[in-house]
Design a protein around this motif. Structure first.
Motif, PDB file in Angstrom:
ATOM      1  N   MET A   1     -10.657   5.563 -19.365  1.00  4.15           N
ATOM      2  CA  MET A   1     -12.033   5.076 -19.506  1.00  4.15           C
ATOM      3  C   MET A   1     -12.211   4.422 -20.872  1.00  4.15           C
ATOM      4  SD  MET A   1     -14.139   8.251 -17.793  1.00  4.15           S
ATOM      5  CE  MET A   1     -15.733   7.468 -17.620  1.00  4.15           C
ATOM      6  N   ASP A   2     -12.993   3.344 -20.912  1.00  2.28           N
ATOM      7  CA  ASP A   2     -13.198   2.655 -22.186  1.00  2.28           C
ATOM      8  C   ASP A   2     -14.582   2.921 -22.776  1.00  2.28           C
ATOM      9  OD1 ASP A   2     -14.748   1.170 -20.484  1.00  2.28           O
ATOM     10  OD2 ASP A   2     -13.779  -0.743 -20.895  1.00  2.28           O
ATOM     11  N   ASP A   3     -15.306   3.859 -22.188  1.00  2.00           N
ATOM     12  CA  ASP A   3     -16.632   4.242 -22.683  1.00  2.00           C
ATOM     13  C   ASP A   3     -16.816   5.728 -22.361  1.00  2.00           C
ATOM     14  OD1 ASP A   3     -19.152   4.117 -23.804  1.00  2.00           O
ATOM     15  OD2 ASP A   3     -20.060   3.030 -22.141  1.00  2.00           O
ATOM     16  N   GLY A   4     -17.912   6.277 -22.834  1.00  4.09           N
ATOM     17  CA  GLY A   4     -18.226   7.659 -22.518  1.00  4.09           C
ATOM     18  C   GLY A   4     -18.528   7.814 -21.037  1.00  4.09           C
ATOM     19  N   GLY A   5     -18.467   9.028 -20.566  1.00  2.86           N
ATOM     20  CA  GLY A   5     -18.737   9.351 -19.172  1.00  2.86           C
ATOM     21  C   GLY A   5     -18.010  10.622 -18.801  1.00  2.86           C
ATOM     22  N   HIS A   6     -18.153  11.035 -17.581  1.00  2.00           N
ATOM     23  CA  HIS A   6     -17.466  12.234 -17.127  1.00  2.00           C
ATOM     24  C   HIS A   6     -17.288  12.175 -15.615  1.00  2.00           C
ATOM     25  CE1 HIS A   6     -21.774  13.232 -16.873  1.00  2.00           C
ATOM     26  NE2 HIS A   6     -21.431  13.929 -15.798  1.00  2.00           N
ATOM     27  N   GLN A   7     -16.375  13.003 -15.126  1.00  2.00           N
ATOM     28  CA  GLN A   7     -16.069  13.063 -13.698  1.00  2.00           C
ATOM     29  C   GLN A   7     -16.216  14.510 -13.242  1.00  2.00           C
ATOM     30  OE1 GLN A   7     -14.844  10.449 -11.748  1.00  2.00           O
ATOM     31  NE2 GLN A   7     -14.697  11.721  -9.931  1.00  2.00           N
TER      32      GLN A   7
ATOM     33  N   LEU B   1     -12.159  26.547  -8.791  1.00  2.00           N
ATOM     34  CA  LEU B   1     -13.251  26.340  -9.740  1.00  2.00           C
ATOM     35  C   LEU B   1     -13.636  24.868  -9.802  1.00  2.00           C
ATOM     36  CD1 LEU B   1     -12.083  28.532 -12.758  1.00  2.00           C
ATOM     37  CD2 LEU B   1     -14.124  28.889 -11.373  1.00  2.00           C
ATOM     38  N   ALA B   2     -14.900  24.616 -10.018  1.00  2.00           N
ATOM     39  CA  ALA B   2     -15.380  23.252 -10.273  1.00  2.00           C
ATOM     40  C   ALA B   2     -15.000  22.880 -11.701  1.00  2.00           C
ATOM     41  CB  ALA B   2     -16.885  23.178 -10.083  1.00  2.00           C
ATOM     42  N   MET B   3     -14.817  21.578 -11.934  1.00  2.00           N
ATOM     43  CA  MET B   3     -14.419  21.118 -13.257  1.00  2.00           C
ATOM     44  C   MET B   3     -15.119  19.796 -13.571  1.00  2.00           C
ATOM     45  SD  MET B   3     -10.560  20.565 -14.816  1.00  2.00           S
ATOM     46  CE  MET B   3      -9.922  19.642 -13.461  1.00  2.00           C
ATOM     47  N   VAL B   4     -15.618  19.699 -14.785  1.00  3.24           N
ATOM     48  CA  VAL B   4     -16.124  18.432 -15.310  1.00  3.24           C
ATOM     49  C   VAL B   4     -15.141  18.004 -16.386  1.00  3.24           C
ATOM     50  CG1 VAL B   4     -17.974  17.307 -16.595  1.00  3.24           C
ATOM     51  CG2 VAL B   4     -18.535  18.992 -14.837  1.00  3.24           C
ATOM     52  N   VAL B   5     -14.633  16.779 -16.251  1.00  6.10           N
ATOM     53  CA  VAL B   5     -13.699  16.239 -17.239  1.00  6.10           C
ATOM     54  C   VAL B   5     -14.409  15.092 -17.954  1.00  6.10           C
ATOM     55  CG1 VAL B   5     -11.427  15.240 -17.649  1.00  6.10           C
ATOM     56  CG2 VAL B   5     -11.759  16.832 -15.743  1.00  6.10           C
ATOM     57  N   ASN B   6     -14.503  15.207 -19.260  1.00  2.00           N
ATOM     58  CA  ASN B   6     -15.200  14.222 -20.084  1.00  2.00           C
ATOM     59  C   ASN B   6     -14.263  13.110 -20.529  1.00  2.00           C
ATOM     60  OD1 ASN B   6     -17.906  15.549 -20.426  1.00  2.00           O
ATOM     61  ND2 ASN B   6     -16.546  17.186 -21.102  1.00  2.00           N
ATOM     62  N   SER B   7     -14.805  11.919 -20.629  1.00  2.73           N
ATOM     63  CA  SER B   7     -14.069  10.779 -21.154  1.00  2.73           C
ATOM     64  C   SER B   7     -13.601  11.089 -22.571  1.00  2.73           C
ATOM     65  CB  SER B   7     -14.994   9.556 -21.182  1.00  2.73           C
ATOM     66  OG  SER B   7     -14.492   8.552 -22.033  1.00  2.73           O
ATOM     67  N   PRO B   8     -12.473  10.509 -22.998  1.00  2.00           N
ATOM     68  CA  PRO B   8     -12.062  10.659 -24.390  1.00  2.00           C
ATOM     69  C   PRO B   8     -13.104  10.131 -25.372  1.00  2.00           C
ATOM     70  CG  PRO B   8     -10.251   9.800 -23.090  1.00  2.00           C
ATOM     71  CD  PRO B   8     -11.468   9.794 -22.203  1.00  2.00           C
ATOM     72  N   HIS B   9     -14.035   9.312 -24.878  1.00  2.00           N
ATOM     73  CA  HIS B   9     -15.079   8.727 -25.723  1.00  2.00           C
ATOM     74  C   HIS B   9     -16.383   9.530 -25.679  1.00  2.00           C
ATOM     75  CE1 HIS B   9     -12.471   5.286 -26.218  1.00  2.00           C
ATOM     76  NE2 HIS B   9     -12.307   5.285 -24.916  1.00  2.00           N
ATOM     77  N   GLY B  10     -16.355  10.698 -25.065  1.00  2.00           N
ATOM     78  CA  GLY B  10     -17.533  11.541 -24.963  1.00  2.00           C
ATOM     79  C   GLY B  10     -18.063  11.594 -23.538  1.00  2.00           C
ATOM     80  N   GLY B  11     -18.915  12.571 -23.299  1.00  2.00           N
ATOM     81  CA  GLY B  11     -19.396  12.833 -21.949  1.00  2.00           C
ATOM     82  C   GLY B  11     -20.463  11.900 -21.431  1.00  2.00           C
TER      83      GLY B  11
ATOM     84  N   ALA C   1      -3.826  14.592 -10.727  1.00  2.00           N
ATOM     85  CA  ALA C   1      -3.266  13.864 -11.876  1.00  2.00           C
ATOM     86  C   ALA C   1      -3.812  12.437 -11.936  1.00  2.00           C
ATOM     87  CB  ALA C   1      -1.742  13.838 -11.801  1.00  2.00           C
ATOM     88  N   GLY C   2      -3.946  11.799 -10.786  1.00  2.00           N
ATOM     89  CA  GLY C   2      -4.496  10.451 -10.739  1.00  2.00           C
ATOM     90  C   GLY C   2      -5.922  10.394 -11.263  1.00  2.00           C
ATOM     91  N   GLU C   3      -6.714  11.409 -10.918  1.00  2.00           N
ATOM     92  CA  GLU C   3      -8.092  11.466 -11.425  1.00  2.00           C
ATOM     93  C   GLU C   3      -8.092  11.618 -12.947  1.00  2.00           C
ATOM     94  OE1 GLU C   3     -11.363  12.328  -9.628  1.00  2.00           O
ATOM     95  OE2 GLU C   3     -10.597  12.883  -7.662  1.00  2.00           O
ATOM     96  N   LEU C   4      -7.242  12.502 -13.477  1.00  2.00           N
ATOM     97  CA  LEU C   4      -7.184  12.699 -14.929  1.00  2.00           C
ATOM     98  C   LEU C   4      -6.710  11.432 -15.637  1.00  2.00           C
ATOM     99  CD1 LEU C   4      -5.776  16.322 -15.189  1.00  2.00           C
ATOM    100  CD2 LEU C   4      -8.128  15.558 -15.504  1.00  2.00           C
ATOM    101  N   GLN C   5      -5.733  10.755 -15.048  1.00  2.00           N
ATOM    102  CA  GLN C   5      -5.242   9.504 -15.632  1.00  2.00           C
ATOM    103  C   GLN C   5      -6.366   8.475 -15.694  1.00  2.00           C
ATOM    104  OE1 GLN C   5      -1.950   8.922 -16.738  1.00  2.00           O
ATOM    105  NE2 GLN C   5      -2.758   6.997 -17.539  1.00  2.00           N
ATOM    106  N   SER C   6      -7.160   8.374 -14.629  1.00  2.00           N
ATOM    107  CA  SER C   6      -8.289   7.425 -14.609  1.00  2.00           C
ATOM    108  C   SER C   6      -9.311   7.749 -15.688  1.00  2.00           C
ATOM    109  CB  SER C   6      -8.965   7.439 -13.246  1.00  2.00           C
ATOM    110  OG  SER C   6      -8.106   6.917 -12.275  1.00  2.00           O
TER     111      SER C   6
END
Length: 131
Positions: free
Chosen positions: A95-101, A117-127, A86-91
């Motif tokens: 995010m204030d720019d695009g990116g992904h984790q 499963l592996a997961m890539v979570v994209n910033s709300p501003h795009g990957g 949850a902490g990772e998703l909150q971070s």
């Protein structure tokens, strides 16, 4: 929120900040479910999942898997591990720019269980960053 399953690679998650925060809250609570939104965007060979369900278990760690019959992402784990995810998703939501984790298991991972499963979570501003 849109969740795509790529069988050989894992999950790709994208959504707005409010959706990522709502999922983080369900993880902290150890229970909850969310419907996902079908998108007109191309899926590039991925399968869109219809929902995500969170359940608290005895663990250890978080295990992410897909129920193919329901098209649901199941996230199960002990409360400390669910809270760490949850902490990772909150971070990511903040995010204030695009990116992904990338969130994927490796030996001695501090909260993911083997076989998750592996997961890539994209910033709300795009990957991808725009700056």
């Amino acid at each position: 929120m849109r969740i795509l399953l790529f069988p050989d690679e894992g999950l790709d998650v994208s959504g707005g900040a409010a959706e990522l925060v709502a999922l983080a809250r369900a993880l902290v609570a150890g229970k909850g479910s969310m419907e996902t939104i079908a998108s007109a965007e191309p899926s590039f060979g991925g399968t869109e999942l219809a929902s995500v369900e969170v359940a608290s278990t005895s663990g250890p760690g978080v295990h992410m898997r897909v129920d193919p019959e329901r098209g649901a992402l199941l996230i199960e784990g002990d409360r400390p591990a669910l809270t760490a995810l949850a902490g990772e998703l909150q971070s990511i939501a903040e995010m204030d720019d695009g990116g992904h984790q990338h969130i994927e298991y490796f030996p001695d991972h501090h909260y993911l269980a083997a076989g998750s499963l592996a997961m890539v979570v994209n910033s709300p501003h795009g990957g991808m960053p725009t700056r």
